[in-house]
Design a protein around this motif. Sequence first.
Motif, PDB file in Angstrom:
ATOM      1  N   LEU A   1       0.783  -1.310   0.005  1.00 37.57           N
ATOM      2  CA  LEU A   1       0.174  -0.039   0.098  1.00 37.57           C
ATOM      3  C   LEU A   1       0.905   1.191   0.102  1.00 37.57           C
ATOM      4  O   LEU A   1       0.440   2.213  -0.678  1.00 37.57           O
ATOM      5  CB  LEU A   1      -1.088   0.099   1.196  1.00 37.57           C
ATOM      6  CG  LEU A   1      -2.147  -1.021   0.988  1.00 37.57           C
ATOM      7  CD1 LEU A   1      -2.755  -1.403   2.260  1.00 37.57           C
ATOM      8  CD2 LEU A   1      -3.116  -0.596  -0.019  1.00 37.57           C
ATOM      9  N   LEU A   2       2.042   1.184   0.880  1.00 36.99           N
ATOM     10  CA  LEU A   2       2.879   2.309   0.919  1.00 36.99           C
ATOM     11  C   LEU A   2       3.325   2.606  -0.632  1.00 36.99           C
ATOM     12  O   LEU A   2       3.599   3.806  -1.256  1.00 36.99           O
ATOM     13  CB  LEU A   2       4.042   2.159   1.851  1.00 36.99           C
ATOM     14  CG  LEU A   2       3.556   2.473   3.298  1.00 36.99           C
ATOM     15  CD1 LEU A   2       4.605   2.034   4.304  1.00 36.99           C
ATOM     16  CD2 LEU A   2       3.135   3.827   3.381  1.00 36.99           C
ATOM     17  N   ALA A   3       3.888   1.412  -1.246  1.00 40.97           N
ATOM     18  CA  ALA A   3       4.218   1.650  -2.733  1.00 40.97           C
ATOM     19  C   ALA A   3       2.966   2.187  -3.513  1.00 40.97           C
ATOM     20  O   ALA A   3       3.432   2.945  -4.396  1.00 40.97           O
ATOM     21  CB  ALA A   3       4.520   0.096  -3.253  1.00 40.97           C
ATOM     22  N   LYS A   4       1.863   1.881  -3.268  1.00 42.16           N
ATOM     23  CA  LYS A   4       0.848   2.291  -3.893  1.00 42.16           C
ATOM     24  C   LYS A   4       0.559   3.926  -3.958  1.00 42.16           C
ATOM     25  O   LYS A   4       0.315   4.526  -4.845  1.00 42.16           O
ATOM     26  CB  LYS A   4      -0.605   1.566  -3.874  1.00 42.16           C
ATOM     27  CG  LYS A   4      -1.629   1.961  -4.320  1.00 42.16           C
ATOM     28  CD  LYS A   4      -2.976   1.190  -4.108  1.00 42.16           C
ATOM     29  CE  LYS A   4      -4.025   1.670  -4.850  1.00 42.16           C
ATOM     30  NZ  LYS A   4      -5.085   0.756  -4.702  1.00 42.16           N
ATOM     31  N   VAL A   5       0.878   4.473  -2.700  1.00 39.45           N
ATOM     32  CA  VAL A   5       0.880   5.685  -2.629  1.00 39.45           C
ATOM     33  C   VAL A   5       2.261   6.559  -2.867  1.00 39.45           C
ATOM     34  O   VAL A   5       2.547   7.578  -2.563  1.00 39.45           O
ATOM     35  CB  VAL A   5       0.179   6.230  -1.148  1.00 39.45           C
ATOM     36  CG1 VAL A   5      -1.080   5.492  -1.201  1.00 39.45           C
ATOM     37  CG2 VAL A   5       1.122   5.616  -0.165  1.00 39.45           C
ATOM     38  N   GLY A   6       3.204   5.800  -3.561  1.00 36.93           N
ATOM     39  CA  GLY A   6       4.598   6.126  -3.658  1.00 36.93           C
ATOM     40  C   GLY A   6       5.421   6.611  -2.596  1.00 36.93           C
ATOM     41  O   GLY A   6       6.197   7.463  -2.486  1.00 36.93           O
ATOM     42  N   LEU A   7       5.267   5.761  -1.400  1.00 35.65           N
ATOM     43  CA  LEU A   7       6.019   6.111  -0.409  1.00 35.65           C
ATOM     44  C   LEU A   7       6.634   4.866   0.314  1.00 35.65           C
ATOM     45  O   LEU A   7       6.937   4.815   1.484  1.00 35.65           O
ATOM     46  CB  LEU A   7       5.017   6.754   0.657  1.00 35.65           C
ATOM     47  CG  LEU A   7       4.585   8.175   0.493  1.00 35.65           C
ATOM     48  CD1 LEU A   7       3.502   8.361   1.450  1.00 35.65           C
ATOM     49  CD2 LEU A   7       5.850   9.137   0.440  1.00 35.65           C
ATOM     50  N   ALA A   8       7.079   3.748  -0.488  1.00 36.88           N
ATOM     51  CA  ALA A   8       7.717   2.663   0.040  1.00 36.88           C
ATOM     52  C   ALA A   8       8.822   3.030   0.713  1.00 36.88           C
ATOM     53  O   ALA A   8       9.331   2.333   1.725  1.00 36.88           O
ATOM     54  CB  ALA A   8       8.092   1.755  -1.234  1.00 36.88           C
ATOM     55  N   ASP A   9       9.615   4.080   0.229  1.00 43.28           N
ATOM     56  CA  ASP A   9      10.998   4.508   0.671  1.00 43.28           C
ATOM     57  C   ASP A   9      10.816   5.130   2.207  1.00 43.28           C
ATOM     58  O   ASP A   9      11.827   5.581   2.977  1.00 43.28           O
ATOM     59  CB  ASP A   9      11.743   5.312  -0.175  1.00 43.28           C
ATOM     60  CG  ASP A   9      11.004   6.585  -0.385  1.00 43.28           C
ATOM     61  OD1 ASP A   9       9.908   6.459  -0.855  1.00 43.28           O
ATOM     62  OD2 ASP A   9      11.564   7.594  -0.868  1.00 43.28           O
ATOM     63  N   LYS A  10       9.580   5.379   2.632  1.00 42.78           N
ATOM     64  CA  LYS A  10       9.325   6.347   4.141  1.00 42.78           C
ATOM     65  C   LYS A  10       8.749   5.250   4.828  1.00 42.78           C
ATOM     66  O   LYS A  10       8.256   5.908   5.976  1.00 42.78           O
ATOM     67  CB  LYS A  10       8.330   7.373   3.795  1.00 42.78           C
ATOM     68  CG  LYS A  10       8.921   8.527   2.668  1.00 42.78           C
ATOM     69  CD  LYS A  10      10.084   9.104   3.339  1.00 42.78           C
ATOM     70  CE  LYS A  10      10.279  10.317   2.369  1.00 42.78           C
ATOM     71  NZ  LYS A  10      11.846  11.049   2.860  1.00 42.78           N
ATOM     72  N   ALA A  11       8.716   4.081   4.634  1.00 42.62           N
ATOM     73  CA  ALA A  11       7.992   3.014   5.391  1.00 42.62           C
ATOM     74  C   ALA A  11       8.344   3.282   7.068  1.00 42.62           C
ATOM     75  O   ALA A  11       7.711   3.151   7.937  1.00 42.62           O
ATOM     76  CB  ALA A  11       8.437   1.652   5.306  1.00 42.62           C
ATOM     77  N   ARG A  12      10.007   3.376   7.227  1.00 44.63           N
ATOM     78  CA  ARG A  12      10.396   3.607   8.570  1.00 44.63           C
ATOM     79  C   ARG A  12      10.067   4.987   9.165  1.00 44.63           C
ATOM     80  O   ARG A  12      10.750   5.351  10.516  1.00 44.63           O
ATOM     81  CB  ARG A  12      11.660   3.187   8.668  1.00 44.63           C
ATOM     82  CG  ARG A  12      11.905   1.924   8.435  1.00 44.63           C
ATOM     83  CD  ARG A  12      13.302   1.007   8.609  1.00 44.63           C
ATOM     84  NE  ARG A  12      13.163  -0.341   8.370  1.00 44.63           N
ATOM     85  CZ  ARG A  12      12.402  -1.241   9.336  1.00 44.63           C
ATOM     86  NH1 ARG A  12      11.993  -0.967  10.205  1.00 44.63           N
ATOM     87  NH2 ARG A  12      12.588  -2.452   8.766  1.00 44.63           N
ATOM     88  N   SER A  13       9.859   5.996   8.339  1.00 44.75           N
ATOM     89  CA  SER A  13       9.719   7.480   8.734  1.00 44.75           C
ATOM     90  C   SER A  13       8.863   7.725   9.754  1.00 44.75           C
ATOM     91  O   SER A  13       7.543   6.761   9.793  1.00 44.75           O
ATOM     92  CB  SER A  13       9.536   8.282   7.781  1.00 44.75           C
ATOM     93  OG  SER A  13      10.644   8.232   6.818  1.00 44.75           O
ATOM     94  N   LEU A  14       9.031   8.388  10.805  1.00 49.76           N
ATOM     95  CA  LEU A  14       7.824   8.871  11.789  1.00 49.76           C
ATOM     96  C   LEU A  14       7.055  10.155  11.167  1.00 49.76           C
ATOM     97  O   LEU A  14       7.651  10.906  10.385  1.00 49.76           O
ATOM     98  CB  LEU A  14       8.401   9.277  13.084  1.00 49.76           C
ATOM     99  CG  LEU A  14       9.041   8.152  13.696  1.00 49.76           C
ATOM    100  CD1 LEU A  14      10.025   8.600  15.033  1.00 49.76           C
ATOM    101  CD2 LEU A  14       7.933   7.112  14.551  1.00 49.76           C
ATOM    102  N   PRO A  15       5.768  10.056  11.522  1.00 47.25           N
ATOM    103  CA  PRO A  15       5.020  11.158  10.885  1.00 47.25           C
ATOM    104  C   PRO A  15       5.561  12.791  11.066  1.00 47.25           C
ATOM    105  O   PRO A  15       5.623  13.279   9.864  1.00 47.25           O
ATOM    106  CB  PRO A  15       3.784  11.319  11.709  1.00 47.25           C
ATOM    107  CG  PRO A  15       3.606   9.763  12.245  1.00 47.25           C
ATOM    108  CD  PRO A  15       4.939   9.250  12.421  1.00 47.25           C
ATOM    109  N   GLY A  16       6.372  12.920  11.999  1.00 45.24           N
ATOM    110  CA  GLY A  16       7.012  14.090  12.296  1.00 45.24           C
ATOM    111  C   GLY A  16       8.168  14.381  11.140  1.00 45.24           C
ATOM    112  O   GLY A  16       8.514  15.474  10.970  1.00 45.24           O
TER     113      GLY A  16
END
Lengths: 257, 216
Positions: free
Chosen positions: A136-151
């Motif tokens: 799903l993260l890949a689908k919204v183009g954010l696979a590389d941010k999986a480990r990032s915190l919202p901040g």
Amino acid sequence: MSGAVVEPVIRVQGLHKRFAGNAVLRGIDLEVPPGQVLIVMGPSGSGKTTFIRCLNLLEMPDQGQLRVCGVEVSPRGVLPDAAMRRQIRQIRLQTSMVFQSFNLFAHMSALDNVIEGLVSVQGWKRPAASERGMELLAKVGLADKARSLPGQLSGGQKQRVAIARALATGPKLILFDEPTSALDPELRDEVLRVMRALAGEGMTMVVVTHEVRFAQEVADRVLFMEQGAVQTDLPRDAFFGPQAGERVRQFLGAVSC
Amino acid sequence: MTELFLRALPLLQKAVLVTIGLGLSAFVLGCALGLLVALARISPYRPLRWLAFAYVSVFRGTPLLIQLLLIYFGLPSYGIVIEPIPSALLALTLFAAAYLSENFRSGISGVDKGQWEAAWSMGMGYWKTMRRVVLPQAVRIALPPMGSRLVGLMKDTSLASTVTVVELTRVAEQIGATTFRYLEMFVLVGAIYWLINQVLTIGQTWLESRLSRQLP
């Protein structure tokens, strides 16, 4: 009743809501069939946010009938609290909501946000949930941010994570409450692009928004609310055509300049 | 001076352990009880809220020394006799819980309402939301005042000397009484308290900086 009739995802009749004596919703009637993208517009204070929050019972309507995803919610006081909570939970399990202020869980990574519902509500094992979360993260183009915190994410990235989170549990209906209102213009497009793709996949969506262009492209139907009531309810082309009437044209002129 | 120090050392070693043990256990137990009190304080049930309010009001509004003396010297008249160390632990725990519950409560109310709504909208109930979403953030918010409470608690353990617990302060008193060198002993013991609290403060700062990265 004929078996060929498709049950609407949302059926609302005579919905009323007041806050401290102030009537915010004054009798809303609405049916939304599966796969429809319904855009709700209207000036601030028209009750559109209250309305969408009634659909997953974040606001409890005072009066009227509400049936969402096949679950009927009785008016307050008819059933014991526990039974009513079960009904509400049944609806929330089948729907998702995307908020204006994102509301990502601040202490969890993007991936953990996405899989939280799967793990803690639907009882998935972590590895399977993570796999789905990454898709799903890949689908919204954010696979590389999986480990990032919202901040550590920009507003647009946060909202895309929130959409991935909304999708994770396989909802029949997604409610969007002004999903781009807190974003800078440049960041809106990345969120709208994701929403456009969802609409293309046939997801049933109710979207409260001021994005006129998005509505023109994506909506199947547009609702215009004013003073707690549905003022205009038309298919997209009619809504943006001459049929809509003076008030709608005036409003569209004001928000799209 | 060195001679005095060497004489005091074996006693001090044991006393340091009692002081630290008492302070840390009271903190841990006080956190557990304080959390329950905080949850009661925000519960939808009025009697529970009222009970928690009364608890905090009493244990925060009266001196710890009085609470300690009541437990150790007062309860025996009702046939309840508690040993010195358990008495001190009980008093310190009840006292700390009253303060810590307020820290937790303000931590919980400091968590954005949108976090609750996001959890509810995915079908989580009150307790699951509390456990998975709200408390982890509330504890991070409450960490600085909780740290102060732990430091305060370490110093408060000195009151246990009044109910014959052999901790740092009592050892200083005892050796002072037999050698008439009160000054050196109290300075020494004061320095030990300070040292313990410095270590705790460094630990707290480290924990805060580690966790605060995760909050907006």
